[in-house]
Write an enzyme that holds these catalytic residues in place. Structure first.
Site, PDB file in Angstrom:
ATOM      1  N   TRP A 101      71.621  85.847  42.744  1.00 15.57           N
ATOM      2  CA  TRP A 101      72.086  84.578  43.306  1.00 15.57           C
ATOM      3  C   TRP A 101      73.166  84.772  44.349  1.00 15.57           C
ATOM      4  O   TRP A 101      73.204  84.061  45.358  1.00 15.57           O
ATOM      5  CB  TRP A 101      72.535  83.605  42.207  1.00 15.57           C
ATOM      6  CG  TRP A 101      71.362  83.108  41.428  1.00 15.57           C
ATOM      7  CD1 TRP A 101      71.083  83.370  40.117  1.00 15.57           C
ATOM      8  CD2 TRP A 101      70.276  82.312  41.911  1.00 15.57           C
ATOM      9  NE1 TRP A 101      69.888  82.781  39.763  1.00 15.57           N
ATOM     10  CE2 TRP A 101      69.375  82.129  40.832  1.00 15.57           C
ATOM     11  CE3 TRP A 101      69.958  81.737  43.148  1.00 15.57           C
ATOM     12  CZ2 TRP A 101      68.196  81.397  40.958  1.00 15.57           C
ATOM     13  CZ3 TRP A 101      68.787  80.998  43.272  1.00 15.57           C
ATOM     14  CH2 TRP A 101      67.925  80.842  42.189  1.00 15.57           C
ATOM     15  N   ASP A 169      80.336  79.763  42.575  1.00 16.55           N
ATOM     16  CA  ASP A 169      79.062  79.227  42.119  1.00 16.55           C
ATOM     17  C   ASP A 169      79.055  79.393  40.596  1.00 16.55           C
ATOM     18  O   ASP A 169      78.886  80.501  40.095  1.00 16.55           O
ATOM     19  CB  ASP A 169      77.914  80.006  42.773  1.00 16.55           C
ATOM     20  CG  ASP A 169      76.543  79.644  42.188  1.00 16.55           C
ATOM     21  OD1 ASP A 169      76.472  78.752  41.316  1.00 16.55           O
ATOM     22  OD2 ASP A 169      75.546  80.268  42.608  1.00 16.55           O
ATOM     23  N   LYS A 193      71.436  73.788  34.034  1.00 17.91           N
ATOM     24  CA  LYS A 193      71.662  74.843  33.036  1.00 17.91           C
ATOM     25  C   LYS A 193      72.622  74.388  31.939  1.00 17.91           C
ATOM     26  O   LYS A 193      72.344  74.544  30.765  1.00 17.91           O
ATOM     27  CB  LYS A 193      72.176  76.102  33.722  1.00 17.91           C
ATOM     28  CG  LYS A 193      71.052  76.771  34.502  1.00 17.91           C
ATOM     29  CD  LYS A 193      71.475  77.745  35.543  1.00 17.91           C
ATOM     30  CE  LYS A 193      70.237  78.109  36.349  1.00 17.91           C
ATOM     31  NZ  LYS A 193      70.532  78.660  37.648  1.00 17.91           N
TER      32      LYS A 193
HETATM   33  C1  LIG Z   1      70.111  78.859  38.891  1.00 20.51           C
HETATM   34  C2  LIG Z   1      71.155  79.332  39.824  1.00 20.51           C
HETATM   35  C3  LIG Z   1      71.161  78.960  41.176  1.00 20.51           C
HETATM   36  C4  LIG Z   1      70.031  78.178  41.818  1.00 20.51           C
HETATM   37  O1  LIG Z   1      70.114  76.866  41.583  1.00 20.51           O
HETATM   38  P1  LIG Z   1      69.092  75.852  42.304  1.00 20.51           P
HETATM   39  O2  LIG Z   1      69.511  74.570  41.690  1.00 20.51           O
HETATM   40  O3  LIG Z   1      67.703  76.268  41.931  1.00 20.51           O
HETATM   41  O4  LIG Z   1      69.323  75.931  43.748  1.00 20.51           O
HETATM   42  C5  LIG Z   1      72.207  79.378  41.953  1.00 20.51           C
HETATM   43  N1  LIG Z   1      73.202  80.122  41.453  1.00 20.51           N
HETATM   44  C6  LIG Z   1      73.229  80.497  40.161  1.00 20.51           C
HETATM   45  C7  LIG Z   1      74.356  81.325  39.651  1.00 20.51           C
HETATM   46  C8  LIG Z   1      72.204  80.121  39.312  1.00 20.51           C
HETATM   47  O5  LIG Z   1      72.232  80.502  38.027  1.00 20.51           O
END
Ligand SMILES: *Cc1c(COP(=O)(O)O)cnc(C)c1O
Length: 359
Positions: A101, A169, A193
């Protein structure tokens, strides 16, 4: 009671009480006579939901008054583009590469700006989170992935940026690990999540980061979304409602502190079991192990696949590792109960024994 534990990395398991509440309210939301799915995004009832969600998030994460909370669409991935668009100010931008990511975030930043990768654990298969690196003071910000979902690592201590604004993030550990929001200029997460369903992204931004950017379309401008109280255009109304319910649930479950303790217990129980076995392996540097995503392998691709398939038949679903990785991944997000971990360990034990290995 449902008879599966869903270890999916996202969209992920939700508290059962919330699913039941949604089911009960589906036709008639709180006596209004129509469904939450049919609610207008400018209805006073919807602003009440947004304001409640913001107030609850503020309380749970101890967000100071000089930060704005905003709900967006486009997932964490849209943030990968919006962050450099809004915050680069014509300067270099800095990133830490801890896996799949962060690499995606770096890829987007590189399209738009002079992008510096100040630290990376790539050469060691992303088994740790880099420490002790320097961030050049002429960088507009430093971006990190607080929890690397695919690799199973987590920043438990934040890097010293020497005053450069830190952006995190936190898609896979928001509300699941205790961070001090004041250490971040921005922290964000797709909700699917740990904080709701797909379609909503939560962003918490320190107000001094916001400024006018020439040539930036309104839809990509954080200021526009904040000024419109997350209703610049049609919001993901139902998703924001689910987030508000998840936030209430976290509050009842002891807040971020209580949830983080539970995540620590769930993950350490699983890591202890893996470490005591000679059959299963986790190669992440111990101090950087994630409390949210536990990766492990038998070191045999065929056995790993058999494990994933047989576990599914037993109701332990979605245990395959990320498409960029081999082996298994167990996502122990906020809504996964301890019972899921116990059931998984029971299965791991019987699978190891059936495959003729002494533990
Ligand atoms: C799942 C995830 C993403 C992607 O998220 P989207 O909503 O599919 O764009 C980005 N960063 C991390 C750390 C993730 O776990």
């Amino acid at each position: 009671m449902r008879d599966v534990y869903n270890f999916s990395a996202g969209p992920a398991t939700l508290p059962e009480s919330i699913l039941l509440q949604l089911q009960e309210e589906l036709l008639n939301y709180q006596g209004l006579g129509y469904s939450m799915l049919e609610m207008n995004h400018r209805a006073p009832e919807f602003f009440a939901i947004i304001d409640h969600a913001k107030a609850t998030l503020k309380e749970l994460m101890h967000i100071p008054d000089n930060y704005s909370i905003v709900f967006l669409q486009g997932g964490s991935s849209l943030q990968f583009a919006m962050i450099p668009m809004n915050f680069a100010k014509g300067k270099r931008v800095a990133y830490v590469d801890t896996g799949f990511w962060s690499a995606k975030a770096i890829e987007e930043a590189k399209i738009l700006n002079d992008t510096l990768v100040v630290a990376s654990s790539k050469d060691d298969n992303y088994r740790f989170t880099p420490k002790g690196f320097e961030v050049p003071s002429d960088c507009a910000y430093l971006h990190i992935t607080t929890n690397s979902t695919s690799e199973g690592t987590m920043f438990k201590e934040l890097p010293d940026t020497g005053g450069v604004p830190l952006i995190g993030d936190a898609c896979s550990n928001i509300l699941g690990f205790e961070y001090n929001v004041e250490d971040f200029a921005m922290i964000y997460a797709g909700a699917q999540k740990n904080a709701g369903v797909a379609g909503v992204t939560v962003a918490i931004i320190r107000n001094d980061m916001l400024h006018d950017v020439e040539g930036l379309p309104h839809i990509l401008d954080y200021k526009q979304h904040i000024q419109a109280n997350s209703v610049y255009n049609t919001s993901p109304t139902f998703g924001i409602y689910v987030t508000s319910l998840v936030l209430d649930w976290i509050k009842q479950a002891g807040g971020v502190e209580g949830i983080a303790k539970r995540n620590e217990l769930k993950s350490s129980t699983l890591y202890d079991y893996i470490d005591a076995s000679t059959f299963y392996h986790n190669y992440v540097v111990v101090e950087d192990r994630s409390t949210m995503n536990v990766v492990f392998t038998t070191d045999d691709d065929h056995l790993d696949q058999a494990f994933i398939d047989q576990a599914w038949d037993k109701g332990l679903i979605n245990l395959a590792g990320h498409r960029s990785a081999k082996g298994m991944r167990v996502s122990l997000y906020n809504a996964m109960p301890m019972e899921g971990v116990t059931a998984l360990i029971d299965f791991m034990d019987s699978f190891a024994k059936e495959n003729c290995v002494t533990l």
